[in-house]
Write an enzyme that holds these catalytic residues in place. Sequence first.
Site, mmCIF file in Angstrom:
data_model
loop_
_atom_site.group_PDB
_atom_site.id
_atom_site.type_symbol
_atom_site.label_atom_id
_atom_site.label_comp_id
_atom_site.label_asym_id
_atom_site.label_seq_id
_atom_site.Cartn_x
_atom_site.Cartn_y
_atom_site.Cartn_z
ATOM 1 C CB ALA A 154 -0.932 -0.006 1.212
ATOM 2 C CE LYS A 212 -0.381 -11.339 -0.002
ATOM 3 N NZ LYS A 212 0.107 -10.288 0.887
ATOM 4 N NE ARG A 278 0.198 -4.961 6.281
ATOM 5 C CZ ARG A 278 -1.080 -4.643 6.159
ATOM 6 N NH1 ARG A 278 -1.559 -3.589 6.799
ATOM 7 N NH2 ARG A 278 -1.888 -5.352 5.404
HETATM 8 P P1 NAD Z 1 -4.852 -2.456 8.187
HETATM 9 O O1 NAD Z 1 -3.997 -3.662 8.356
HETATM 10 O O2 NAD Z 1 -4.186 -1.154 8.030
HETATM 11 O O3 NAD Z 1 -5.842 -2.455 9.428
HETATM 12 C C1 NAD Z 1 -6.279 -1.282 10.045
HETATM 13 C C2 NAD Z 1 -7.752 -1.082 9.803
HETATM 14 O O4 NAD Z 1 -8.513 -2.042 10.557
HETATM 15 C C3 NAD Z 1 -8.209 0.304 10.272
HETATM 16 O O5 NAD Z 1 -9.010 0.907 9.282
HETATM 17 C C4 NAD Z 1 -9.019 -0.004 11.504
HETATM 18 O O6 NAD Z 1 -10.047 0.931 11.751
HETATM 19 C C5 NAD Z 1 -9.597 -1.348 11.134
HETATM 20 N N1 NAD Z 1 -10.122 -2.041 12.297
HETATM 21 C C6 NAD Z 1 -9.520 -2.271 13.489
HETATM 22 N N2 NAD Z 1 -10.377 -2.899 14.323
HETATM 23 C C7 NAD Z 1 -11.531 -3.056 13.651
HETATM 24 C C8 NAD Z 1 -12.780 -3.622 13.968
HETATM 25 N N3 NAD Z 1 -13.018 -4.161 15.166
HETATM 26 N N4 NAD Z 1 -13.759 -3.600 13.035
HETATM 27 C C9 NAD Z 1 -13.532 -3.076 11.823
HETATM 28 N N5 NAD Z 1 -12.360 -2.528 11.454
HETATM 29 C C10 NAD Z 1 -11.376 -2.515 12.356
HETATM 30 O O7 NAD Z 1 -5.837 -2.711 6.949
HETATM 31 P P2 NAD Z 1 -5.461 -2.693 5.388
HETATM 32 O O8 NAD Z 1 -3.978 -2.594 5.164
HETATM 33 O O9 NAD Z 1 -6.320 -1.668 4.747
HETATM 34 O O10 NAD Z 1 -5.863 -4.144 4.899
HETATM 35 C C11 NAD Z 1 -7.127 -4.457 4.346
HETATM 36 C C12 NAD Z 1 -7.006 -5.696 3.501
HETATM 37 O O11 NAD Z 1 -6.166 -5.407 2.376
HETATM 38 C C13 NAD Z 1 -6.364 -6.890 4.208
HETATM 39 O O12 NAD Z 1 -7.061 -8.058 3.856
HETATM 40 C C14 NAD Z 1 -4.953 -6.944 3.636
HETATM 41 O O13 NAD Z 1 -4.431 -8.255 3.578
HETATM 42 C C15 NAD Z 1 -5.180 -6.411 2.229
HETATM 43 N N6 NAD Z 1 -4.016 -5.764 1.585
HETATM 44 C C16 NAD Z 1 -3.185 -4.956 2.298
HETATM 45 C C17 NAD Z 1 -2.124 -4.334 1.649
HETATM 46 C C18 NAD Z 1 -1.175 -3.423 2.366
HETATM 47 O O14 NAD Z 1 -0.065 -3.178 1.861
HETATM 48 N N7 NAD Z 1 -1.547 -2.877 3.513
HETATM 49 C C19 NAD Z 1 -1.936 -4.528 0.277
HETATM 50 C C20 NAD Z 1 -2.819 -5.335 -0.404
HETATM 51 C C21 NAD Z 1 -3.867 -5.950 0.259
HETATM 52 P P1 13P Z 2 1.387 -7.533 3.831
HETATM 53 O O1 13P Z 2 0.007 -7.584 4.438
HETATM 54 O O2 13P Z 2 2.254 -8.693 4.235
HETATM 55 O O3 13P Z 2 2.034 -6.213 4.042
HETATM 56 O O4 13P Z 2 1.212 -7.680 2.268
HETATM 57 C C1 13P Z 2 0.654 -6.633 1.571
HETATM 58 C C2 13P Z 2 0.189 -7.126 0.261
HETATM 59 O O5 13P Z 2 -0.791 -7.825 0.190
HETATM 60 C C3 13P Z 2 1.002 -6.745 -0.905
HETATM 61 O O6 13P Z 2 0.390 -7.111 -2.105
#
Ligand code: NAD
Ligand code: 13P
Length: 353
Positions: A154, A212, A278
């Site tokens: 992200a 993954k 992460r």
């Molecule tokens: P994050 O890991 O940053 O989590 C924080 C979020 O969770 C905040 O918005 C918080 O308000 C919320 N949260 C905490 N407690 C909660 C609760 N009880 N109810 C509802 N929400 C709550 O989240 P993210 O990075 O946006 O990840 C979302 C999805 O995207 C995940 O499945 C992750 O695997 C995927 N993803 C993440 C990335 C990345 O780089 N961060 C990249 C691609 C996909």
């Molecule tokens: P992490 O949740 O391990 O940071 O991976 C992010 C992701 O899904 C990258 O595509």
Amino acid sequence: NKRFRVGVIGSGNWGTAVAKIVAENCLEKPYLFHRDVKMWVREEEVSDMKLTDIINSYHENVKYLPEVTLPFNLFAEPDIRKVADGADLLVINLPHQFLGSVCDQMKGIDFSKSSAISCLKGINVSADGVELLHDVVEKKLGLHCGVLSGANIASEVARERWSETTIAFPLPSWYQQGDADENLIKELFYRPYFHVQVSDDVCGASISGALKNVVALGAGLVEGAGWGDNAKAAVMRRGLLEMIKFGNVFFPGKCRPETFTTESAGVADLITSCAGGRNVKVGRAFARTGKPLEVIEKELLNGQSAQGIITGREVMELLTATKKEDEFPLLGAIYDIVHNKLHISNLPERIAD
Ligand code: NAD
Ligand code: 13P
């Protein structure tokens, strides 16, 4: 022509980065989308201010995506129903352990002519078996849902550093000319720095993205143990094979191996996650400190979530319930190292052919 109203459910690290993308496109394409995009933010206090007020005043999600300026047409909204009600297109993007309770908060809204894209990476395991997350959305809300998944750390995407992604959006049964289709979905997400490949393999893209995260945890373990790049590549290779097998065993005939080996949602996501995600960080810290994963997650991630921790547990629950542990030796070994005190030196033997 119909213009689509877009809402975003979730505002974590990826949630906010994707909200930025769609708000940019809604601003640039008034002939397709309403300009203003509401993003549901689970309210919390940051430095004595409400996070929604901070985002709306300073156009920055200081907690989950600091130092990135958000478009002025993206509005943080603490009431989820105000985001979901009336949205033609919902982008759902949360740590997957919260999906059920968040869907419950949207119950009763009429989604019969709306569509969604799930950007979550995870699976849902219960006594009934394993479900994909877009299916959870469809079943709980009657909301037609596709999937976006790719090699998309992200913080890089938010800084507009080029990456690719995979979108799978099958047409809803009620589709008529003018409703959302894959081209419209591509218009919503494509940016010069965010290239979209359209696929029809919702299942392969979902399973890849979920598993993954567990493999990345394993890559972190060998890295943290100081074993070097060859060992890490071996974990990634074996992980990829088990990801493909997982699809074949639990979703027979529903996903294609090529999605895992050729799409951004597959091998590319595995590579980037094992390099800089992460989950790899958490695995690395576990190998170095032996602290429980949840403690490490709290210490390292400031409220963000490493989904491989929960997915690893869910996978093991499923493998145990179906007596298939022996068919997935790497996933089993990662679980035993982080939960059952298996010493990492046993890993090569455990996964030996
Ligand atoms: P994050 O890991 O940053 O989590 C924080 C979020 O969770 C905040 O918005 C918080 O308000 C919320 N949260 C905490 N407690 C909660 C609760 N009880 N109810 C509802 N929400 C709550 O989240 P993210 O990075 O946006 O990840 C979302 C999805 O995207 C995940 O499945 C992750 O695997 C995927 N993803 C993440 C990335 C990345 O780089 N961060 C990249 C691609 C996909
Ligand atoms: P992490 O949740 O391990 O940071 O991976 C992010 C992701 O899904 C990258 O595509």
